[in-house]
Scaffold this motif. Sequence first.
Motif, PDB file in Angstrom:
ATOM      1  N   GLY A 285       0.839  -1.203   0.000  1.00 58.42           N
ATOM      2  CA  GLY A 285       0.000   0.000   0.000  1.00 58.42           C
ATOM      3  C   GLY A 285       0.867   1.243   0.000  1.00 58.42           C
ATOM      4  O   GLY A 285       2.039   1.221  -0.346  1.00 58.42           O
ATOM      5  N   GLY A 286       0.268   2.365   0.376  1.00 59.44           N
ATOM      6  CA  GLY A 286       0.986   3.626   0.441  1.00 59.44           C
ATOM      7  C   GLY A 286       0.589   4.581  -0.668  1.00 59.44           C
ATOM      8  O   GLY A 286      -0.266   4.286  -1.502  1.00 59.44           O
ATOM      9  N   TYR A 287       1.207   5.738  -0.634  1.00 57.86           N
ATOM     10  CA  TYR A 287       0.933   6.806  -1.585  1.00 57.86           C
ATOM     11  C   TYR A 287       2.241   7.239  -2.231  1.00 57.86           C
ATOM     12  O   TYR A 287       3.220   7.469  -1.530  1.00 57.86           O
ATOM     13  N   PRO A 288       2.266   7.399  -3.552  1.00 59.75           N
ATOM     14  CA  PRO A 288       3.491   7.913  -4.163  1.00 59.75           C
ATOM     15  C   PRO A 288       3.647   9.396  -3.840  1.00 59.75           C
ATOM     16  O   PRO A 288       2.663  10.133  -3.780  1.00 59.75           O
ATOM     17  N   GLU A 289       4.876   9.822  -3.590  1.00 56.51           N
ATOM     18  CA  GLU A 289       5.121  11.231  -3.297  1.00 56.51           C
ATOM     19  C   GLU A 289       4.679  12.110  -4.468  1.00 56.51           C
ATOM     20  O   GLU A 289       4.051  13.137  -4.278  1.00 56.51           O
ATOM     21  N   LYS A 290       5.006  11.688  -5.687  1.00 58.78           N
ATOM     22  CA  LYS A 290       4.554  12.374  -6.902  1.00 58.78           C
ATOM     23  C   LYS A 290       3.571  11.429  -7.594  1.00 58.78           C
ATOM     24  O   LYS A 290       3.887  10.257  -7.796  1.00 58.78           O
ATOM     25  N   PRO A 291       2.379  11.908  -7.980  1.00 58.97           N
ATOM     26  CA  PRO A 291       1.365  10.996  -8.516  1.00 58.97           C
ATOM     27  C   PRO A 291       1.580  10.551  -9.960  1.00 58.97           C
ATOM     28  O   PRO A 291       0.757   9.847 -10.501  1.00 58.97           O
ATOM     29  N   VAL A 292       2.685  10.918 -10.585  1.00 58.23           N
ATOM     30  CA  VAL A 292       2.923  10.517 -11.971  1.00 58.23           C
ATOM     31  C   VAL A 292       4.175   9.644 -12.045  1.00 58.23           C
ATOM     32  O   VAL A 292       5.230  10.013 -11.542  1.00 58.23           O
TER      33      VAL A 292
END
Length: 90
Positions: free
Chosen positions: A42-49
């Motif tokens: 899981g987690g979130y990318p620091e930059k969404p691209v």
Amino acid sequence: MYDNPVLYAQGNAKKEDLDRIEQKFHAKIPKEIREHWLAYNGGYPEKPVFTDKNGNEYSVDLFIPVRNGKKRPMEKTLELLRADDDEDEE
């Protein structure tokens, strides 16, 4: 693994969890995705691209975890997507 840090990852998935998903949904998880889940659950990318090796860009807001304690959000998400797909076919 990435030059784009993954934030708030929930540890790493277990091989057994990924094997169970493949068996339950009769699908093969691509090697790159399997490696991602084994490194980041899981987690979130620091930059969404993200840009792949061919220069294609992909927008990613979050990575659904395979397991969160005793909960299995990835399996639940796949079940919901399959149910939604079945309804579209009717």
